[in-house]
Scaffold this motif. Structure first.
Motif, PDB file in Angstrom:
ATOM      1  N   PRO A  16     -72.519  -8.010  40.635  1.00 28.61           N
ATOM      2  CA  PRO A  16     -73.541  -6.913  40.530  1.00 28.61           C
ATOM      3  C   PRO A  16     -74.676  -7.491  40.288  1.00 28.61           C
ATOM      4  O   PRO A  16     -75.134  -8.297  39.811  1.00 28.61           O
ATOM      5  N   ILE A  17     -75.863  -6.644  40.814  1.00 28.77           N
ATOM      6  CA  ILE A  17     -77.288  -6.822  40.806  1.00 28.77           C
ATOM      7  C   ILE A  17     -78.084  -5.584  40.414  1.00 28.77           C
ATOM      8  O   ILE A  17     -77.763  -4.708  41.020  1.00 28.77           O
ATOM      9  N   THR A  18     -78.884  -5.782  39.497  1.00 28.80           N
ATOM     10  CA  THR A  18     -79.773  -4.679  38.988  1.00 28.80           C
ATOM     11  C   THR A  18     -80.858  -4.338  39.981  1.00 28.80           C
ATOM     12  O   THR A  18     -81.251  -5.417  40.666  1.00 28.80           O
ATOM     13  N   GLU A  19     -81.272  -3.283  40.192  1.00 30.78           N
ATOM     14  CA  GLU A  19     -82.666  -2.981  40.982  1.00 30.78           C
ATOM     15  C   GLU A  19     -83.733  -3.652  40.430  1.00 30.78           C
ATOM     16  O   GLU A  19     -84.609  -4.139  41.238  1.00 30.78           O
ATOM     17  N   ASP A 174     -72.609   2.365  40.341  1.00 38.54           N
ATOM     18  CA  ASP A 174     -73.747   1.648  40.612  1.00 38.54           C
ATOM     19  C   ASP A 174     -74.955   2.567  40.389  1.00 38.54           C
ATOM     20  O   ASP A 174     -76.239   2.019  39.836  1.00 38.54           O
ATOM     21  N   PHE A 175     -74.949   3.849  40.905  1.00 36.17           N
ATOM     22  CA  PHE A 175     -76.291   4.608  41.049  1.00 36.17           C
ATOM     23  C   PHE A 175     -76.615   4.882  39.696  1.00 36.17           C
ATOM     24  O   PHE A 175     -77.786   4.827  39.311  1.00 36.17           O
ATOM     25  N   ALA A 176     -75.547   5.518  39.009  1.00 37.51           N
ATOM     26  CA  ALA A 176     -75.898   5.834  37.620  1.00 37.51           C
ATOM     27  C   ALA A 176     -76.626   4.628  36.695  1.00 37.51           C
ATOM     28  O   ALA A 176     -77.322   4.787  35.841  1.00 37.51           O
ATOM     29  N   GLU A 177     -76.051   3.528  37.040  1.00 34.80           N
ATOM     30  CA  GLU A 177     -76.268   2.072  36.333  1.00 34.80           C
ATOM     31  C   GLU A 177     -77.473   1.436  36.801  1.00 34.80           C
ATOM     32  O   GLU A 177     -77.856   0.350  36.326  1.00 34.80           O
TER      33      GLU A 177
END
Length: 200
Positions: A16-19, A174-177
């Motif tokens: 996982p990678i954050t924006e 993912d979209f919500a996070e």
């Protein structure tokens, strides 16, 4: 040649990678690609030794009809030599490598005479680790107390059916996070042409 089937498996890993990470660290995309490819290689290495149809792959230790040499009351070094002889007699092959856990190899390397002389060479010596003349590969992918011996280039092959692919997308929540999921996948299998050319 006798007809046979070799299992091809889907091997991969996710990360996982954050924006924010993607925005704030310019070199992150290259780092993710590099780390994911490394993760895929490690997963392949583990699968080719241990897997029992995990993701479709069958590893050496789960291959039917490979030789086994129980240690019994023998010292470990004797059991390894007997395994090498089994490969020669039963498989008509020559052992090209011994795969062993680093903690097991440590036991060999630190063996000393009562005078304190290391039997496996001076700690200052540089060179390839060998046992009975055979190169040793140390890896935590194999369990302690088990060694894998064999003629790897002569009687086995890694069948790559697809290149390693790295993809980034949204998965689940993912979209919500506010994040992405990076994925690396490859399709590969282990082909063992003569099981008796290998021993545990």
């Amino acid at each position: 040649f006798a007809q046979a089937t070799a299992n091809i498996g889907l091997l991969g890993a996710i990360l996982p990678i954050t924006e924010q990470q993607l925005d704030d660290v310019p070199q992150l995309a290259a780092l993710v690609n590099q780390r994911l490819v490394l993760m895929a290689r490690k997963k392949r290495s583990y699968a080719f030794i241990n897997a029992n149809t995990s993701g479709g792959v069958v590893g050496f230790l789960s291959t039917a009809s490979i030789d086994t040499q129980a240690q019994g009351t023998d010292p470990a070094i004797d059991a390894i030599y007997k395994g090498m002889i089994g490969i020669a007699v039963d498989g008509g092959a020559t052992c090209t490598n011994c795969v062993i856990h680093p903690l097991d190899w440590q036991g060999f390397k630190l063996t000393r005479t009562i005078d304190g002389i290391y039997l496996w060479g001076s700690p200052s010596d540089v060179g390839v680790d060998r046992i009975w003349g055979c190169p040793v590969t140390q890896t935590t992918d194999i369990s302690q107390g088990t060694a894998l011996l064999g003629d790897f280039p002569g009687y086995s092959q890694i069948a790559n059916k697809a290149a390693v692919t790295v993809e980034v997308g949204r998965n689940g929540t993912d979209f919500a996070e506010v994040q992405y999921t990076a994925r690396v996948i490859t399709r590969a299998g282990l082909v063992v042409y003569r099981p008796q050319a290998f021993s545990t």
